[in-house]
Design an enzyme around this catalytic site. Structure first.
Site, mmCIF file in Angstrom:
data_model
loop_
_atom_site.group_PDB
_atom_site.id
_atom_site.type_symbol
_atom_site.label_atom_id
_atom_site.label_comp_id
_atom_site.label_asym_id
_atom_site.label_seq_id
_atom_site.Cartn_x
_atom_site.Cartn_y
_atom_site.Cartn_z
ATOM 1 N N HIS A 281 31.531 -6.704 -22.313
ATOM 2 C CA HIS A 281 31.162 -7.877 -22.834
ATOM 3 C C HIS A 281 32.516 -8.558 -23.161
ATOM 4 O O HIS A 281 32.520 -9.498 -23.878
ATOM 5 C CB HIS A 281 30.161 -7.972 -23.815
ATOM 6 C CG HIS A 281 28.732 -7.745 -23.259
ATOM 7 N ND1 HIS A 281 27.895 -8.821 -22.955
ATOM 8 C CD2 HIS A 281 28.245 -6.615 -22.939
ATOM 9 C CE1 HIS A 281 26.658 -8.195 -22.617
ATOM 10 N NE2 HIS A 281 26.957 -6.774 -22.471
ATOM 11 N N ASP B 50 35.166 -9.354 -20.659
ATOM 12 C CA ASP B 50 35.786 -10.000 -19.733
ATOM 13 C C ASP B 50 35.556 -11.348 -19.889
ATOM 14 O O ASP B 50 36.449 -12.537 -19.752
ATOM 15 C CB ASP B 50 35.227 -9.323 -18.314
ATOM 16 C CG ASP B 50 33.938 -9.431 -17.948
ATOM 17 O OD1 ASP B 50 32.971 -9.620 -19.195
ATOM 18 O OD2 ASP B 50 33.357 -9.193 -16.901
ATOM 19 N N SER C 102 25.660 -3.143 -8.954
ATOM 20 C CA SER C 102 25.060 -3.323 -7.576
ATOM 21 C C SER C 102 25.305 -4.850 -6.897
ATOM 22 O O SER C 102 25.649 -4.943 -5.717
ATOM 23 C CB SER C 102 23.841 -3.233 -7.480
ATOM 24 O OG SER C 102 22.912 -3.897 -8.342
ATOM 25 N N ASP D 286 33.744 -7.185 -12.586
ATOM 26 C CA ASP D 286 32.940 -6.658 -11.476
ATOM 27 C C ASP D 286 33.490 -6.705 -10.230
ATOM 28 O O ASP D 286 33.746 -5.901 -9.343
ATOM 29 C CB ASP D 286 31.458 -6.938 -11.907
ATOM 30 C CG ASP D 286 30.825 -6.223 -13.031
ATOM 31 O OD1 ASP D 286 31.577 -5.718 -13.655
ATOM 32 O OD2 ASP D 286 29.585 -6.624 -13.091
#
Length: 341
Positions: free
Chosen positions: A38, A40, A135, A180
């Site tokens: 948390h 980024d 994902s 991500d």
């Protein structure tokens, strides 16, 4: 593992699209974050590494401007096929159902070259859904990489990651940071990446000591960031930074944090199952540290340990954990790429 996924994707493609073999194949990895959860979206620093768990897309262009995609994703009751027109002549794509297709549609809409042609594609993945191993970014980056083979862009890796992040914001409704997508695009084998999420500067850090192992333990408590507290946490961080007179919480000093009583417990992004897995792991000799990874509210823990302790910790967790865990002993892998079919 890659060859198995590629074979599965080719089989699904052939079965779904009239027997023809796909002409293009790509992959993009999931990730595990070692330091900085948390942070980024607060402009801070993160230390993720790409995983050998990947999303594979195979497909071929078509000439009628239509797009058909099938997926083998488990854990969803939604349709596994979606059909729609490629954006053209001012027509834009919009979010809809099934929800998994929004990640793909968002990337197509925000792709940085045009026109995007029609295509058929099959998607398979070894990245667990809702496991905190990204994902969604894996799917986004794989989609973008696939489009690059059909309609090449300028090859700017940073802009590629940013376009995929925008797709998640606008089509999936998740106000994620950049970590991500960045690591899925830029992952480097044998290295974690130190990412400055404000400047977007990336520093590769070797993580190749054979005496070290990275163990990911999936709690199998599945999270869904669009319906979780994740968007609330981001908004609260922005409000806290404003209250402190800071551009973002990256600029908060240790004194600021201590005076305002910020701590890991106040943040409340873990869950009982993750806390339980961490506690069990820390009981095992040879474990250097263990923590939740990803957005939280379920998903996985990441544990850094002496490689010789890997089997003992898995056995200990299986004996003591109240749920049913899944394990991945892993190493840093490469970012997205093209497959030779």
């Amino acid at each position: 593992m890659v060859s198995v996924l590629v074979d599965d994707a080719r089989r699904v493609f052939v079965q779904s699209f009239g027997g023809a073999e796909p002409r293009v194949g790509v992959f993009a990895p999931g990730r595990v974050n070692l330091i900085g959860e948390h942070t980024d979206y607060n402009g801070g620093f993160v230390l993720p590494m790409a995983l050998p768990l990947i999303t594979v897309i195979v497909g071929s262009p078509r000439n009628d401007g239509n797009i058909s995609i099938v997926t083998t994703a488990e854990g969803t009751d939604e349709p596994h096929r979606v059909d729609f027109e490629a954006p053209h002549d001012g027509r834009i794509l919009t979010p809809g159902t099934p929800s998994w297709a929004n990640y793909v549609k968002g990337v197509i809409q925000h792709y940085r070259a045009s026109p995007v042609p029609g295509f058929n594609a099959a998607i398979v993945s070894s990245v667990p859904l809702g496991g905190g191993l990204s994902s969604s970014a894996s799917l986004e980056v794989a989609t973008y990489t696939f489009l690059q083979q059909l309609c090449p862009d300028d090859g700017d890796a940073v802009q590629k990651a940013l376009a995929c992040q925008t797709a998640e914001h606008t089509f999936a409704g998740v106000p994620c940071g950049i970590m991500d997508q960045f690591i899925s695009v830029m992952g480097r084998e044998g290295h974690a990446l130190l990412i400055d999420c404000r400047s977007l500067e990336v520093t590769p850090l070797p993580l190749s000591d054979p005496g070290l192992a990275v163990l990911i333990t999936n709690s199998n408590v599945r999270h869904e960031l669009t319906g979780s507290e994740y968007p609330t946490r981001r908004r609260q961080c922005e409000e806290a930074a404003k209250a402190l007179g800071k551009e973002s919480l990256r600029d908060a000093s240790l004194e600021d944090l201590e005076m305002n009583l910020f701590s890991r417990d106040d943040y409340e992004v873990s869950c009982a199952e993750l806390d339980e897995l961490v506690s069990i792991a820390l009981e095992v000799p040879g474990v250097y540290g263990s923590r939740m990874t990803g957005g939280g509210f379920g998903g996985c823990t990441v544990t850094l340990l002496n490689a010789s302790a890997a089997e003992e910790i898995k056995q200990k967790i299986q004996e003591k954990y109240s749920g049913t865990p899944t394990f991945y002993v892993t190493k840093p892998s490469s970012g997205a790429g093209v497959l030779a079919l």
